[in-house]
Design a protein around this motif. Structure first.
Motif, PDB file in Angstrom:
ATOM      1  N   LYS A 183       0.836  -1.211   0.000  1.00 41.89           N
ATOM      2  CA  LYS A 183       0.000   0.000   0.000  1.00 41.89           C
ATOM      3  C   LYS A 183       0.868   1.257   0.000  1.00 41.89           C
ATOM      4  CE  LYS A 183      -3.981  -1.997   2.438  1.00 41.89           C
ATOM      5  NZ  LYS A 183      -4.740  -1.990   3.710  1.00 41.89           N
ATOM      6  N   GLY A 184       1.924   1.228   0.793  1.00 43.36           N
ATOM      7  CA  GLY A 184       2.811   2.384   0.861  1.00 43.36           C
ATOM      8  C   GLY A 184       3.453   2.679  -0.483  1.00 43.36           C
ATOM      9  N   MET A 185       3.868   1.606  -1.183  1.00 42.16           N
ATOM     10  CA  MET A 185       4.467   1.800  -2.503  1.00 42.16           C
ATOM     11  C   MET A 185       3.480   2.441  -3.466  1.00 42.16           C
ATOM     12  SD  MET A 185       6.911  -1.459  -3.298  1.00 42.16           S
ATOM     13  CE  MET A 185       6.190  -2.713  -2.272  1.00 42.16           C
ATOM     14  N   LYS A 186       2.227   2.045  -3.403  1.00 45.25           N
ATOM     15  CA  LYS A 186       1.208   2.641  -4.276  1.00 45.25           C
ATOM     16  C   LYS A 186       1.028   4.125  -3.967  1.00 45.25           C
ATOM     17  CE  LYS A 186      -1.423  -1.602  -5.114  1.00 45.25           C
ATOM     18  NZ  LYS A 186      -2.681  -2.325  -4.858  1.00 45.25           N
ATOM     19  N   ASN A 187       1.069   4.460  -2.672  1.00 42.94           N
ATOM     20  CA  ASN A 187       0.935   5.873  -2.297  1.00 42.94           C
ATOM     21  C   ASN A 187       2.074   6.703  -2.863  1.00 42.94           C
ATOM     22  OD1 ASN A 187      -0.234   4.789   0.937  1.00 42.94           O
ATOM     23  ND2 ASN A 187      -1.464   5.482  -0.792  1.00 42.94           N
ATOM     24  N   PHE A 188       3.298   6.201  -2.739  1.00 47.27           N
ATOM     25  CA  PHE A 188       4.448   6.958  -3.226  1.00 47.27           C
ATOM     26  C   PHE A 188       4.475   7.009  -4.753  1.00 47.27           C
ATOM     27  CE2 PHE A 188       6.465   5.902   1.012  1.00 47.27           C
ATOM     28  CZ  PHE A 188       6.409   7.203   1.477  1.00 47.27           C
ATOM     29  N   GLU A 189       4.056   5.920  -5.390  1.00 52.07           N
ATOM     30  CA  GLU A 189       4.009   5.912  -6.848  1.00 52.07           C
ATOM     31  C   GLU A 189       2.979   6.909  -7.364  1.00 52.07           C
ATOM     32  OE1 GLU A 189       3.250   1.854  -7.704  1.00 52.07           O
ATOM     33  OE2 GLU A 189       5.334   1.210  -7.395  1.00 52.07           O
ATOM     34  N   ALA A 190       1.889   7.120  -6.580  1.00 47.77           N
ATOM     35  CA  ALA A 190       0.833   8.042  -7.003  1.00 47.77           C
ATOM     36  C   ALA A 190       1.329   9.477  -7.079  1.00 47.77           C
ATOM     37  CB  ALA A 190      -0.363   7.951  -6.048  1.00 47.77           C
ATOM     38  N   ILE A 191       2.352   9.809  -6.279  1.00 42.64           N
ATOM     39  CA  ILE A 191       2.879  11.178  -6.301  1.00 42.64           C
ATOM     40  C   ILE A 191       4.253  11.225  -6.964  1.00 42.64           C
ATOM     41  CG2 ILE A 191       1.577  11.952  -4.294  1.00 42.64           C
ATOM     42  CD1 ILE A 191       4.034  11.485  -2.572  1.00 42.64           C
ATOM     43  N   GLY A 192       4.667  10.114  -7.584  1.00 39.96           N
ATOM     44  CA  GLY A 192       5.933  10.095  -8.311  1.00 39.96           C
ATOM     45  C   GLY A 192       7.155  10.200  -7.432  1.00 39.96           C
ATOM     46  N   ASP A 193       7.083   9.675  -6.210  1.00 38.03           N
ATOM     47  CA  ASP A 193       8.209   9.728  -5.272  1.00 38.03           C
ATOM     48  C   ASP A 193       9.045   8.459  -5.430  1.00 38.03           C
ATOM     49  OD1 ASP A 193       9.948   9.940  -3.155  1.00 38.03           O
ATOM     50  OD2 ASP A 193       8.469  10.723  -1.763  1.00 38.03           O
ATOM     51  N   SER A 194      10.004   8.492  -6.338  1.00 41.85           N
ATOM     52  CA  SER A 194      10.791   7.295  -6.640  1.00 41.85           C
ATOM     53  C   SER A 194      11.717   6.915  -5.494  1.00 41.85           C
ATOM     54  CB  SER A 194      11.605   7.529  -7.914  1.00 41.85           C
ATOM     55  OG  SER A 194      12.464   8.646  -7.752  1.00 41.85           O
ATOM     56  N   THR A 195      12.207   7.904  -4.756  1.00 46.37           N
ATOM     57  CA  THR A 195      13.138   7.623  -3.659  1.00 46.37           C
ATOM     58  C   THR A 195      12.463   6.801  -2.560  1.00 46.37           C
ATOM     59  OG1 THR A 195      14.302   9.680  -4.113  1.00 46.37           O
ATOM     60  CG2 THR A 195      14.686   8.658  -1.976  1.00 46.37           C
ATOM     61  N   ASN A 196      11.294   7.265  -2.114  1.00 50.34           N
ATOM     62  CA  ASN A 196      10.596   6.530  -1.061  1.00 50.34           C
ATOM     63  C   ASN A 196      10.062   5.197  -1.570  1.00 50.34           C
ATOM     64  OD1 ASN A 196      10.764   8.074   1.386  1.00 50.34           O
ATOM     65  ND2 ASN A 196       9.520   9.628   0.395  1.00 50.34           N
ATOM     66  N   THR A 197       9.697   5.138  -2.845  1.00 53.27           N
ATOM     67  CA  THR A 197       9.291   3.852  -3.432  1.00 53.27           C
ATOM     68  C   THR A 197      10.446   2.865  -3.335  1.00 53.27           C
ATOM     69  OG1 THR A 197       7.827   5.005  -4.967  1.00 53.27           O
ATOM     70  CG2 THR A 197       8.404   2.733  -5.507  1.00 53.27           C
ATOM     71  N   ALA A 198      11.654   3.340  -3.639  1.00 52.04           N
ATOM     72  CA  ALA A 198      12.836   2.480  -3.547  1.00 52.04           C
ATOM     73  C   ALA A 198      13.070   2.015  -2.115  1.00 52.04           C
ATOM     74  CB  ALA A 198      14.058   3.240  -4.060  1.00 52.04           C
ATOM     75  N   ARG A 211      14.416  -3.980  -8.264  1.00 48.99           N
ATOM     76  CA  ARG A 211      13.349  -3.020  -8.563  1.00 48.99           C
ATOM     77  C   ARG A 211      13.622  -1.665  -7.896  1.00 48.99           C
ATOM     78  NH1 ARG A 211       7.764  -5.740  -7.051  1.00 48.99           N
ATOM     79  NH2 ARG A 211       7.094  -3.579  -7.380  1.00 48.99           N
ATOM     80  N   ALA A 212      14.196  -1.747  -6.686  1.00 49.96           N
ATOM     81  CA  ALA A 212      14.518  -0.498  -5.971  1.00 49.96           C
ATOM     82  C   ALA A 212      15.570   0.294  -6.737  1.00 49.96           C
ATOM     83  CB  ALA A 212      15.005  -0.808  -4.556  1.00 49.96           C
ATOM     84  N   MET A 213      16.582  -0.403  -7.231  1.00 52.37           N
ATOM     85  CA  MET A 213      17.627   0.297  -7.983  1.00 52.37           C
ATOM     86  C   MET A 213      17.086   0.845  -9.300  1.00 52.37           C
ATOM     87  SD  MET A 213      21.059  -1.893  -7.200  1.00 52.37           S
ATOM     88  CE  MET A 213      22.110  -0.476  -7.367  1.00 52.37           C
ATOM     89  N   LYS A 214      16.173   0.112  -9.883  1.00 50.27           N
ATOM     90  CA  LYS A 214      15.550   0.589 -11.116  1.00 50.27           C
ATOM     91  C   LYS A 214      14.714   1.841 -10.844  1.00 50.27           C
ATOM     92  CE  LYS A 214      12.664  -0.977 -14.955  1.00 50.27           C
ATOM     93  NZ  LYS A 214      11.833  -2.083 -15.491  1.00 50.27           N
ATOM     94  N   SER A 215      14.044   1.862  -9.688  1.00 52.89           N
ATOM     95  CA  SER A 215      13.240   3.036  -9.318  1.00 52.89           C
ATOM     96  C   SER A 215      14.120   4.266  -9.157  1.00 52.89           C
ATOM     97  CB  SER A 215      12.468   2.767  -8.025  1.00 52.89           C
ATOM     98  OG  SER A 215      11.767   3.913  -7.596  1.00 52.89           O
ATOM     99  N   LEU A 216      15.312   4.080  -8.582  1.00 56.72           N
ATOM    100  CA  LEU A 216      16.226   5.211  -8.375  1.00 56.72           C
ATOM    101  C   LEU A 216      16.913   5.640  -9.674  1.00 56.72           C
ATOM    102  CD1 LEU A 216      17.880   4.139  -5.018  1.00 56.72           C
ATOM    103  CD2 LEU A 216      16.383   6.091  -5.370  1.00 56.72           C
ATOM    104  N   ALA A 217      17.103   4.694 -10.593  1.00 57.50           N
ATOM    105  CA  ALA A 217      17.706   4.952 -11.912  1.00 57.50           C
ATOM    106  C   ALA A 217      19.218   5.156 -11.828  1.00 57.50           C
ATOM    107  CB  ALA A 217      17.050   6.129 -12.615  1.00 57.50           C
TER     108      ALA A 217
END
Length: 1248
Positions: A890-905, A949-955
């Motif tokens: 759920k937390g990942m979905k929340n962060f993805e909704a606002i484009g927060d890649s760091t917290n998603t990672a 996936r986390a590293m991919k999120s950070l790019a």
């Protein structure tokens, strides 16, 4: 009123000679704010007038009456209302010279923008004329003076009328006694003469004839005698409002029913709480259609008259006609037998100046019979025969009187009395408010109190609306409001009191820094009695000059001069002084500097706001009559803030209670139509005011809570947010519709509540201090809470604002608060207004779900360490995994909704850690574990997938280096752990040895790939240690393969070279570390063992000698490890010696566990045992081989042999029971002896 279209300059005495004069179109009954000016100057004075309002139609030509017309006979239209003359009450006996006692207030209410700053005087034109005629007249003058800012309001104070009331009602008895004692000991009312009423009657008939010239005269009825004319005149004479304490009106003019009392609120009713710019609500006073008696602006026209540099707002009822060369003239009726005197001349001149009338038409009569007409220009009036006066002297009189009044009438809200007795030359000024207080009279005994208070309120309210862009006026507004409160009794005027306190609370900005205007914005204002002058000295002179009121000709006389002047504020000893230019030059600074009390401290500002809110609530509560249904509560008794330990209850049991949050945040479905809990009627002023006060209190408590949170005072913060939500709960109980901005603010409160509960969960160690802060309550908070309970139980948010002992419950409550805030922001009413806030709430939601996921993950890890070795994975553990995983998702979905890649990672990284914990749960304990299981492999691979996936999120690392390094480390660790477990607990029952070796090598190399050895950071030594360990383990694995491999020589050679490669890399990395001597020693000893095994397979002596020599070189490198061990042992011994905890020689022998320096002494002893054996074996084998050599040894060989024998001898003779420190020192010395001969010192020297 006329305006010249020509190009004549100001000061041109002939400008009225122009025949093309335009008259402003004063449409009947409509507000006319024509900015038409006419400036007249007869070489001495300047006068200009601007019509601000005109209720009369355009002037029509007057009817020229025929000679011998009998004015004693009434015309057909007599006493009928005519817009040309004004209402019948004003013109029944001609243009009334008697002004209403509150006439200036009616004008002030209508032109509130001008009050306080732009205008010097507001008054009836009749009062202005009386003041300017003081030096010429023996008549008495009695006027009430009030100050609002720099504006003076002048009204007639009819002592006769007042004392007649006093004899009937008992009011103002103190003033009557004061008057009789100090001014007129033999006071008695004088009746007006029959001649007076006769003159009034024929003037009235003359004016009606003039607007209806062809109307036939009607004979005077026989029953209308002079006595009845007098009574008719009395009927329309000005009068005082009924005192608010009387139960019925005894005055002649009262229209109130006899059977019921006059309600204050019916006369001074607050209007609706209007929406003003920036959605700021300010209460407005008075419904425009409900003007109490005497307070209506019923002048035919209101004029902004500038006389020299004096700005006056004047009310006039003078009839203006058209005709002659000018379209505007004034009509006057004169007895041909009586010449015009100077008083009449000044009267006519000032009337025409005020109304911009260029010409006067005078009708002469003898005993009521019209004789002739005469036309006189306005500028010629001062030069009439028997009526000559200097306009410059009149100007000086005006300026002196204004300066005198402004210098002495300094206190806002006070009623001053300007009095001159008939026949006296002395003018006195009294402060009636002070005299009233000394007489211990109630405030309501002064009939001016309420109009003054209302005017102060209206001016403050008007300034408040304008002050949004310029806050320098806040000090002035505060002064006006505080003076307003001083004048009023809360029981009698709760509505105004409540509104004033709400406006005072609005002066303290809660949502912005106080000094945003550059430091000077709030440093201007006034004390409670006066103002500071922000506009410089150039205005002081302007404030010093202005005329004031005058009253009508004397209707009563005085017997003697005053005996005691001690009660007077100021005295003009002789009216002749008023004619002396600048005799009364104002020296009193009307606005002494005073700073608006704005503190930089948020808590102090909020406390000011709450104190005003509380006073406002008390005023509202006191006005609500219905007391029977109220809960019985003592405001002085603290209302307990319920405390409960919820650790035993758990979050699940609170689910139902927390669900109330979502029910409370939505707008009600139906409008309220029934009274509230306290008995308020929806839509009433109490209802509207309470809504504003509740909302203001809620905002103040929110700011207090936010400030406490920033100070880490979480107990206090929770108490304040609880009060804020209780205020909102009461607001919801009272309000029928919730505005979007209220819902937005409510979502902020819920978010802050969630923040505080989260902080409490994370700082459980300070729980006792937080509980103490939470339980404290001020008396002010208790009283506000008591007022809230009149409208609501305030229980809706109790579960959200409790201070619980259970961190899980606090996290749960925090999550629910954020969810409620989120649901609010996506609801239809708020959706378009809270996009910025929505992103913040989503971020908080993601964060709390991460916290809850980590909480359950840590609980699962704790269970893992506590369970028995025999037990498999329990259902409880699996439930904890599921909860943790669900929150992370759920937390990942929340962060993805606002484009927060760091917290998603970060959440992906935490999910990877959860997968590793799941894997560890399936392995059992170290004592009982078997082969590496498929479940472990599954979870480790899932963990690796989440890390990727986390590293991919950070790019890239550049986006967030810290998070990138953390994910990189975890990924390397996971690969390393997977490889280690595969190597140590190889699943040989399921896989072939070669496949396992490949998987181990692959995992180790991937782990090595993510070991960042180049970047300087805190983790660099850890990466070096891990890389060294990986090379050591790979070398050990290839060493083992080399020993066990049979048959395939090529493969054996490959394994041998790989083992050598990884051993050399491992040694190099361990040498670069300063804190891994045991690992270095073990690696070197394994490498020596590898050489020994190689030697065992060799047959020739030369090859063996070469291999043994190489092994001895490797062995000599162990001296660096022994140097580190020796250093650590010495440091430990030094510490123990200083503290006298043990014998220094015994400590190194204690091999039961790790030392204080971090050395594992058991490991050291074990490695030393291996070292001694291996070292002895190498030296012995070398001695044997070199001794058995058939060729003659060289000198070098002999020296080496001698050295080896010497070292071997010392090694054999070494004391086995010697202290560890001594043994290590011996080994270091022996190894050092071998360095020059072996050439193996290069590496050690380079690394040491």
């Amino acid at each position: 009123m006329s305006a010249l279209p020509g190009d004549g300059e100001h000061g041109n005495t002939s400008e009225y000679a122009n025949e093309d004069v335009d008259v402003p179109n004063c449409g009947g009954g409509e507000s006319s704010r024509d900015e038409l000016e006419v400036c007249t100057a007869n070489n001495e004075v300047k006068s200009s007038a601007v019509v601000k309002y005109c209720a009369a139609p355009p002037p029509t030509s007057y009817a020229l009456l025929q000679e011998k017309t009998d004015l004693k006979l009434p015309p057909a239209n007599w006493l009928r209302e005519n817009p040309q003359l004004g209402s019948a009450s004003t013109t029944v006996l001609g243009s009334s010279s008697k002004s209403k006692p509150f006439s200036s207030f009616g004008m002030a209410y209508d032109f509130i923008d001008s009050i306080g700053d732009d205008v010097d005087v507001v008054s009836d034109s009749e009062n202005i004329k009386k003041l300017l005629k003081i030096p010429y007249s023996k008549s008495h003058v009695s006027m009430a003076v009030h100050r609002v800012g720099r504006t003076l309001l002048l009204d007639e104070l009819d002592i006769q009328e007042l004392f007649m009331r006093s004899s009937q009602t008992g009011d103002w008895t103190w003033l009557k006694e004061f008057y009789q004692r100090l001014i007129d000991q033999k006071w008695q009312r004088k009746k007006k003469s029959k001649e007076h009423w006769y003159q009034k009657a024929i003037l009235s008939k003359f004016l009606y004839y003039s607007i209806n010239g062809d109307g036939a005269a009607e004979p005077v009825p026989d029953n209308l005698n002079e006595g009845e004319e007098e009574s008719a005149a009395e009927e329309f004479s000005p009068s005082w409002p009924t005192p608010f304490t009387s139960t019925a009106s005894d005055s002649e003019e009262s229209a109130a029913p006899k059977e019921e009392s006059i309600s204050v609120d019916s006369k001074f009713a607050l209007g609706h709480v209007a929406s003003v710019p920036k959605e700021q609500n300010l209460p407005t006073l008075f419904n425009e259609g409900e003007n109490s008696q005497g307070l209506r602006n019923d002048f035919v026209r209101n004029i902004m008259w500038t006389f020299e540099d004096i700005h006056m707002l004047v009310g006039s009822n003078m009839p203006i006609f058209g005709g002659g060369r000018y379209p505007a003239v004034s009509l006057r009726l004169r007895d041909n037998n009586k010449p015009i005197n100077i008083l009449t001349g000044i009267d006519y001149w000032l009337d025409n100046l005020m109304c911009n009338v260029p010409e006067l038409v005078m009708c002469f009569h003898v005993n009521g019979i019209v004789q002739k007409y005469e036309m006189i220009k306005t500028e010629d009036i001062p030069d009439l025969e028997n009526s000559t006066f200097s306009t410059r002297v009149v100007k000086d009189i005006a300026q002196n009187i204004l300066s005198f009044l402004k210098s002495n009438c300094t206190k806002e809200g006070h009623t001053y009395w300007l009095f001159k007795a008939s026949g006296s030359d002395i003018v006195k000024l009294y402060d009636l408010t002070t005299l009233c207080e000394e007489a211990e009279e109630e405030k309501c005994q002064n009939p001016f109190t309420l109009p003054v208070a209302v005017l102060l309120y209206k001016v403050a309210s008007n300034m408040m609306l304008k002050a949004r862009q310029n806050r320098k006026h806040y000090g002035t507004i505060r002064t006006l409001l505080l003076n307003c409160v001083k004048l009023l009794d809360q029981e009698r005027h709760p509505q105004i009191i409540a509104s004033v306190h709400y406006m005072l609370s609005e002066l303290f900005q809660l949502d912005e820094p106080p000094d945003e205007d550059g430091g000077e914005s709030l440093r201007a204002g006034g004390s409670e009695d006066s103002y500071s002058d922000e506009e410089g000295e150039e205005e002081e002179e302007e404030e010093e000059e202005l005329p004031e009121d005058s009253d009508e000709n004397g209707s009563y006389s005085t017997g003697s001069e005053p005996q005691d002047d001690s009660k007077a504020v100021a005295v003009i000893r002789s009216v002749g002084e008023l004619s002396v230019p600048e005799k009364y030059k104002s020296t009193h600074q009307i606005r002494p500097s005073y700073a608006f009390p704005v503190s930089q401290d948020k808590e102090e500002r909020c406390r000011h706001v709450l104190s005003y809110v509380l006073k406002g609530l008390k005023a509202v509560d006191g006005s609500i009559k219905k007391e029977s249904d109220l809960p019985a509560a003592d405001p002085n008794t603290p209302i307990p803030l319920k405390y409960e330990d919820r650790s035993a209850i758990g979050a699940c049991t609170a689910e139902k209670g927390i669900a109330l949050l979502l029910e409370r945040v939505g707008p009600p479905q139906e409008d309220q139509k029934h009274p509230t809990r306290s008995g308020m009627i929806p839509g009433s002023w109490q209802h509207r005011m309470k809504l504003q006060l509740f909302l203001k209190a809620s905002k103040a408590y929110y700011v207090l809570s936010d400030a406490a949170t920033n100070l880490l005072k979480y107990g206090r913060a929770l108490r304040y947010i609880k009060l804020a939500l209780q205020c909102h709960d009461a607001y919801c109980s009272v309000s029928s519709i919730l505005h979007p901005r209220v819902l937005l603010f409510h979502s902020q409160c819920l978010s802050l509540c969630g923040d505080i509960q989260l902080m409490l969960a994370q700082n459980s160690c300070n729980r006792a201090a937080y509980l103490e802060e939470y339980s404290y309550q001020t008396k002010e908070d208790q009283e506000i809470l008591h007022s809230l309970h009149r409208e609501s139980s305030c229980q809706a948010f109790n579960l959200a604002t409790e201070l619980a002992m259970d961190p899980e419950y606090q996290l749960f409550v925090s999550s629910k608060c954020y969810e409620a805030a989120y649901d609010l922001l996506i609801s239809g009413a708020v959706k378009d207004h809270g996009q910025d806030q929505l992103a913040q709430v989503l971020k908080r939601l993601g964060n709390i779900r991460n916290e809850m996921g980590v909480y359950y993950m840590n609980q699962a890890a704790a269970m893992q360490t506590e369970k028995d070795a025999t037990k498999c994975v329990s259902v409880v553990e699996q439930e904890l995994w599921k909860k943790s995983f669900a929150f992370f998702e759920k937390g990942m979905k929340n962060f993805e909704a606002i484009g927060d890649s760091t917290n998603t990672a970060l959440l992906l990284c935490n999910t990877g850690r959860l997968m590793r914990i799941c894997a560890q749960a399936h392995c059992g304990t170290d004592q009982s574990r078997g082969e590496f299981s498929p479940e472990e492999a599954l979870y480790y691979n899932k963990a690796i997938d989440y890390y990727h996936r986390a590293m991919k999120s950070l790019a890239s690392r550049g986006n967030h280096p810290a998070v990138w390094d953390s994910v990189n480390w975890e990924l390397s660790t996971t690969y390393f752990t997977l490889a280690t477990l595969l190597q140590d607990y190889a699943p040989l029952s399921r896989k072939a040895q070669e496949q396992i070796e490949r998987e181990v090598t692959e995992a180790m190399m991937k782990s090595l790939k993510y070991c960042d050895l180049q970047t300087e950071s805190a983790r660099q030594p850890l990466y070096q240690y891990r890389a060294a360990t990986i090379h050591h383990r790979l070398a050990s694995m290839y060493h083992s393969c080399f020993r066990n491999q049979v048959g395939d020589e090529h493969l054996r050679k490959q394994h041998r070279s790989l083992a050598e490669l990884h051993y050399s890399k491992a040694v190099r990395l361990f040498l670069s570390l300063k804190d891994a001597p045991c690992e270095l020693l073990r690696t070197l000893l394994e490498r020596v063992a590898f050489a020994e095994f190689t030697m065992a397979g060799q047959s020739s002596s030369g090859a063996k000698l070469k291999t043994l020599t190489g092994a001895l070189e490797i062995m000599s490198e162990t001296r660096y490890a022994f140097q580190l061990i020796h250093r650590d042992l010495q440091e430990e011994q030094t510490e123990l010696t200083r503290s006298d905890l043990a014998e220094p020689t015994e400590s190194p022998d204690a091999v039961d566990g790790p030392s204080s320096s971090g050395l594992d002494l058991q490991e050291v002893m074990k490695l030393i045992g291996v070292f001694e054996t291996s070292f002895s074996f190498l030296l012995l084998q070398l001695i044997k081989l070199m001794t058995a050599m058939k060729r003659k040894p060289s000198n070098k060989d002999e020296d080496l042999l001698k050295l080896y024998k010497n070292v071997y001898s010392k090694l054999l003779r070494a004391e086995k029971n010697a202290p560890l420190l001594s043994r290590v020192q011996l080994y270091t010395e022996l190894l050092q002896q071998l360095v020059p001969q072996t050439g193996g010192g290069d590496t050690a020297t380079a690394c040491s």
